[in-house]
Motif scaffolding. Structure first.
Motif, PDB file in Angstrom:
ATOM      1  N   ALA A  10      -4.164   6.251 -14.744  1.00 36.15           N
ATOM      2  CA  ALA A  10      -3.105   5.357 -14.268  1.00 36.15           C
ATOM      3  C   ALA A  10      -3.532   4.545 -13.047  1.00 36.15           C
ATOM      4  N   CYS A  11      -4.322   5.152 -12.175  1.00 29.22           N
ATOM      5  CA  CYS A  11      -4.726   4.435 -10.955  1.00 29.22           C
ATOM      6  C   CYS A  11      -5.542   3.194 -11.273  1.00 29.22           C
ATOM      7  N   LEU A  12      -6.294   3.218 -12.389  1.00 28.05           N
ATOM      8  CA  LEU A  12      -7.117   2.064 -12.759  1.00 28.05           C
ATOM      9  C   LEU A  12      -6.269   0.872 -13.185  1.00 28.05           C
ATOM     10  N   ARG A  51     -15.981   9.612 -10.867  1.00 30.89           N
ATOM     11  CA  ARG A  51     -16.089  10.324  -9.581  1.00 30.89           C
ATOM     12  C   ARG A  51     -14.913  11.251  -9.278  1.00 30.89           C
ATOM     13  N   SER A  52     -13.832  11.117  -9.981  1.00 31.87           N
ATOM     14  CA  SER A  52     -12.655  11.946  -9.712  1.00 31.87           C
ATOM     15  C   SER A  52     -12.873  13.386 -10.182  1.00 31.87           C
ATOM     16  N   PRO A  53     -12.371  14.373  -9.428  1.00 35.08           N
ATOM     17  CA  PRO A  53     -12.488  15.762  -9.894  1.00 35.08           C
ATOM     18  C   PRO A  53     -11.643  16.045 -11.138  1.00 35.08           C
ATOM     19  N   SER A  54     -10.715  15.171 -11.447  1.00 34.98           N
ATOM     20  CA  SER A  54      -9.982  15.264 -12.708  1.00 34.98           C
ATOM     21  C   SER A  54     -10.613  14.381 -13.777  1.00 34.98           C
ATOM     22  N   CYS A  55     -10.857  13.124 -13.423  1.00 36.93           N
ATOM     23  CA  CYS A  55     -11.132  12.085 -14.410  1.00 36.93           C
ATOM     24  C   CYS A  55     -12.594  11.690 -14.537  1.00 36.93           C
ATOM     25  N   GLY A  56     -13.471  12.130 -13.650  1.00 39.40           N
ATOM     26  CA  GLY A  56     -14.879  11.742 -13.726  1.00 39.40           C
ATOM     27  C   GLY A  56     -15.491  12.114 -15.069  1.00 39.40           C
ATOM     28  N   CYS A  63      -1.116   6.178  -7.508  1.00 43.53           N
ATOM     29  CA  CYS A  63      -1.057   7.630  -7.688  1.00 43.53           C
ATOM     30  C   CYS A  63      -2.277   8.354  -7.133  1.00 43.53           C
ATOM     31  N   ALA A  64      -3.203   7.637  -6.506  1.00 41.64           N
ATOM     32  CA  ALA A  64      -4.397   8.295  -5.964  1.00 41.64           C
ATOM     33  C   ALA A  64      -4.024   9.159  -4.762  1.00 41.64           C
ATOM     34  N   TYR A  65      -4.941   9.943  -4.312  1.00 40.06           N
ATOM     35  CA  TYR A  65      -4.667  10.898  -3.228  1.00 40.06           C
ATOM     36  C   TYR A  65      -4.119  10.213  -1.974  1.00 40.06           C
ATOM     37  N   PRO A  86      -1.022   5.099 -19.752  1.00 39.18           N
ATOM     38  CA  PRO A  86      -1.542   5.604 -18.472  1.00 39.18           C
ATOM     39  C   PRO A  86      -1.153   7.050 -18.232  1.00 39.18           C
ATOM     40  N   VAL A  87      -2.054   7.767 -17.606  1.00 33.40           N
ATOM     41  CA  VAL A  87      -1.751   9.133 -17.196  1.00 33.40           C
ATOM     42  C   VAL A  87      -2.487   9.432 -15.900  1.00 33.40           C
ATOM     43  N   CYS A  88      -1.831  10.147 -15.018  1.00 33.43           N
ATOM     44  CA  CYS A  88      -2.498  10.679 -13.824  1.00 33.43           C
ATOM     45  C   CYS A  88      -2.421  12.199 -13.931  1.00 33.43           C
ATOM     46  N   PRO A  89      -3.507  12.845 -14.306  1.00 30.84           N
ATOM     47  CA  PRO A  89      -3.444  14.292 -14.505  1.00 30.84           C
ATOM     48  C   PRO A  89      -3.034  15.062 -13.256  1.00 30.84           C
ATOM     49  N   GLU A  90      -3.442  14.596 -12.100  1.00 33.53           N
ATOM     50  CA  GLU A  90      -3.114  15.357 -10.889  1.00 33.53           C
ATOM     51  C   GLU A  90      -1.616  15.315 -10.596  1.00 33.53           C
ATOM     52  N   VAL A  91      -1.011  14.160 -10.775  1.00 37.13           N
ATOM     53  CA  VAL A  91       0.438  14.072 -10.603  1.00 37.13           C
ATOM     54  C   VAL A  91       1.138  14.842 -11.729  1.00 37.13           C
TER      55      VAL A  91
HETATM   56  S1  SF4 Z   1      -6.235  12.063 -11.197  1.00 29.22           S
HETATM   57 FE1  SF4 Z   1      -7.237  10.428 -12.345  1.00 29.22          FE
HETATM   58  S2  SF4 Z   1      -5.537   8.979 -12.700  1.00 29.22           S
HETATM   59 FE2  SF4 Z   1      -4.866  10.323 -11.060  1.00 29.22          FE
HETATM   60  S3  SF4 Z   1      -5.427   9.244  -9.173  1.00 29.22           S
HETATM   61 FE3  SF4 Z   1      -7.107  10.655  -9.690  1.00 29.22          FE
HETATM   62  S4  SF4 Z   1      -8.555   9.384 -10.853  1.00 29.22           S
HETATM   63 FE4  SF4 Z   1      -6.594   8.306 -10.849  1.00 29.22          FE
END
Ligand code: SF4
Length: 177
Positions: free
Chosen positions: A29-31, A128-133, A36-38, A59-64
């Motif tokens: 979703a952030c892209l 680079r994201s710990p969820s999405c990388g 929704c980023a940190y 869109p999805v933000c797994p962390e949220v």
């Molecule tokens: S978890 Fe994924 S979608 Fe959510 S802010 Fe981090 S990189 Fe973006």
């Protein structure tokens, strides 16, 4: 309705008009500019907006989706990558030492639920994201150092058969549309 369900419903609302098209991509979703980023900001990539105007995206933000707030402390995978987290060899930890692994696992499961709901087979997730990388992540030292590896959601989606790409792949995808 749970918070993450509200979030997903809201995030998907602006794609509804596109949902009749046959190819659907799951996208971080952030892209797409969703803040929704940190740090409470988005990470808009213009090529993603161009793609979203030509194909259907969800869109999805797994962390949220996993229950973490906006903003939130940064977190990194300690002891491996996302696959190692699923195998119990690594954890997701904030710089202050809080273990947020369960939220990351929950978010990945909810992302997969979205995938199944929409019949999605390809995801475009933020590198680079710990969820999405999908090819590199931070190394767990909270020092800004990258290492090869995938995030928790990426690993889970790949284990369930999804192809996971990164924002850097979108320019080439647009050439083929
Ligand atoms: S978890 Fe994924 S979608 Fe959510 S802010 Fe981090 S990189 Fe973006």
């Amino acid at each position: 309705m749970a918070d993450w369900e509200s979030y997903l419903a809201s995030a998907g609302r602006h794609t509804t008009a596109q949902m009749e098209r046959p190819t659907i991509y799951l996208v971080s979703a952030c892209l797409l500019g969703v803040p929704c980023a940190y740090d409470g900001r988005g990470r808009l990539v213009p090529e993603l907006s161009a793609l979203a105007s030509r194909v259907s995206v969800v869109p999805v933000c797994p962390e949220v989706a996993g229950g973490l707030p906006i903003p939130r402390p940064t977190a990194e995978i300690v002891g491996g990558d996302g696959g190692d987290v699923w195998d119990g060899r690594a954890r997701v930890v904030t710089a202050a030492g809080a273990d947020v692994t369960d939220s990351f696992l929950r978010g990945a499961e909810r992302a997969l639920a979205v995938v199944r709901r929409h019949g999605i087979s390809v995801a475009i997730l933020k590198q680079r994201s710990p969820s999405c990388g999908s090819a590199c992540i931070y190394d767990g030292t909270h020092s800004g150092t990258l290492r090869g590896g995938q995030g928790v959601t990426t690993a889970f989606l790949r284990r369930h058969g999804l192809e996971v790409l990164a924002e850097g792949d979108v320019a080439d995808m647009l050439k083929g549309l």
